[in-house]
Design a protein around this motif. Structure first.
Motif, PDB file in Angstrom:
ATOM      1  N   VAL A  19      87.175  36.219  34.847  1.00 18.23           N
ATOM      2  CA  VAL A  19      86.270  36.340  33.704  1.00 18.23           C
ATOM      3  C   VAL A  19      86.609  35.286  32.649  1.00 18.23           C
ATOM      4  N   LEU A  20      87.892  35.143  32.358  1.00 16.71           N
ATOM      5  CA  LEU A  20      88.331  34.174  31.355  1.00 16.71           C
ATOM      6  C   LEU A  20      87.928  32.750  31.746  1.00 16.71           C
ATOM      7  N   ALA A  21      87.982  32.453  33.035  1.00 17.97           N
ATOM      8  CA  ALA A  21      87.660  31.106  33.514  1.00 17.97           C
ATOM      9  C   ALA A  21      86.199  30.744  33.273  1.00 17.97           C
ATOM     10  N   GLN A  22      85.347  31.743  33.073  1.00 16.74           N
ATOM     11  CA  GLN A  22      83.951  31.474  32.756  1.00 16.74           C
ATOM     12  C   GLN A  22      83.776  31.089  31.291  1.00 16.74           C
ATOM     13  N   GLN A  23      84.810  31.366  30.475  1.00 14.77           N
ATOM     14  CA  GLN A  23      84.751  31.089  29.039  1.00 14.77           C
ATOM     15  C   GLN A  23      85.572  29.869  28.640  1.00 14.77           C
ATOM     16  N   ALA A  24      86.655  29.599  29.379  1.00 18.14           N
ATOM     17  CA  ALA A  24      87.567  28.508  29.037  1.00 18.14           C
ATOM     18  C   ALA A  24      88.245  28.009  30.304  1.00 18.14           C
ATOM     19  N   SER A  25      88.472  26.716  30.362  1.00 21.70           N
ATOM     20  CA  SER A  25      89.035  26.104  31.568  1.00 21.70           C
ATOM     21  C   SER A  25      90.498  26.465  31.777  1.00 21.70           C
ATOM     22  N   LEU A  26      90.821  26.899  32.992  1.00 16.30           N
ATOM     23  CA  LEU A  26      92.208  27.198  33.369  1.00 16.30           C
ATOM     24  C   LEU A  26      92.852  26.019  34.096  1.00 16.30           C
ATOM     25  N   THR A  82      92.516  18.069  30.302  1.00 13.08           N
ATOM     26  CA  THR A  82      93.175  19.185  30.987  1.00 13.08           C
ATOM     27  C   THR A  82      92.387  20.436  30.649  1.00 13.08           C
ATOM     28  N   GLY A  83      92.968  21.610  30.870  1.00 11.35           N
ATOM     29  CA  GLY A  83      92.275  22.843  30.551  1.00 11.35           C
ATOM     30  C   GLY A  83      92.455  23.261  29.099  1.00 11.35           C
ATOM     31  N   HIS A  84      92.097  24.508  28.823  1.00 16.89           N
ATOM     32  CA  HIS A  84      92.059  25.019  27.450  1.00 16.89           C
ATOM     33  C   HIS A  84      93.444  25.326  26.873  1.00 16.89           C
TER      34      HIS A  84
END
Length: 246
Positions: free
Chosen positions: A137-144, A222-224
């Motif tokens: 779910v988090l990956a849909q909001q911020a890049s991992l 990179t990611g978030h």
């Protein structure tokens, strides 16, 4: 906690669900003889605080200002504040209330909030806190991007639910002097060119970026959560930003 050193102060504040521990790897590369870097845990994100779920954005902003005072920060000796992600709400309040205390603000995967902004306006009043979501779910909001299974496991183990009042409270800003504070954007999951384009277009998340008078950008792809995926490079970006003249 008052100190007599004249070294510039860099205050690191992580976003939702995170405490000072989130900056451990960055601090290993950031603290030097000519600068002191300190990470803080915002009120509401200390797992040992029995009243943490009731903490507000005002509590968080007050805690930042209290720590700056204890560190000897003043108009003559301002600090660099580094705000990651959701730390932008309390730091926006700090900039509005005491812009003279800030030499430069460094927004990491973040940016200044507009007055009236609310992070989760639809969060029901009965919801006391918001736990870290499942990673899919988090990956849909911020890049991992860049986070290993071991890092994600530590994130899950140490994350503290975000207080409901923090997520529901509007950010009320009144002093346009906040826009004169020198600013650096560290852009990771969204390139700086796209962030600036969105700001010029008036996108509600980025609109206040277009009002800043002194703005630099640093791209760190990179990611978030670059404090875990690229800690050395993030430390270098922060050091570079903090050393810039006002």
């Amino acid at each position: 906690m008052t100190t007599t050193t004249s070294s510039p102060t860099i205050l690191l504040i992580a976003g939702h669900w995170l405490g000072a521990w989130a900056w451990d790897e960055v601090l290993e590369h950031l603290t030097t003889d000519d600068a002191r870097a300190i990470a803080m845990t915002l009120p509401g994100l200390d797992g040992d605080d029995p009243g943490r779920a009731a903490r507000t954005l005002d509590d968080q902003a007050a805690a930042v200002l209290d720590l700056l005072a204890r560190l000897g920060v003043s108009e003559g000796r301002p600090a660099t504040i580094v705000a990651h992600s959701g730390a932008n709400a309390p730091v926006s309040l700090v900039l509005d209330r005491h812009p003279e205390l800030v030499h430069r603000v460094v927004w990491v995967e973040s940016g200044p909030m507009a007055t009236g902004s609310v992070f989760a306006p639809d969060l029901p009043e009965g919801v006391e806190e918001l736990p870290l979501p499942a990673f899919d779910v988090l990956a849909q909001q911020a890049s991992l991007e860049g986070l290993s299974p071991e890092v994600l496991e530590r994130f899950r183990a140490r994350a503290v639910p975000e207080p409901g009042p923090v997520l529901r409270q509007p950010v009320v800003l009144t002093d346009d002097a906040r826009r004169t504070v020198p600013t650096t954007l560290v852009c990771c999951s969204i390139p700086s060119a796209q962030v600036l384009e969105l700001a010029r277009a008036g996108h509600p998340v980025f609109a206040d970026v277009a009002t800043l008078e002194h703005l630099d950008v640093i791209d760190l792809p990179t990611g978030h959560w670059p404090m875990w995926s690229r800690p050395r490079d993030l430390a270098e970006a922060i050091r570079s930003a903090a050393s810039r003249a006002s």
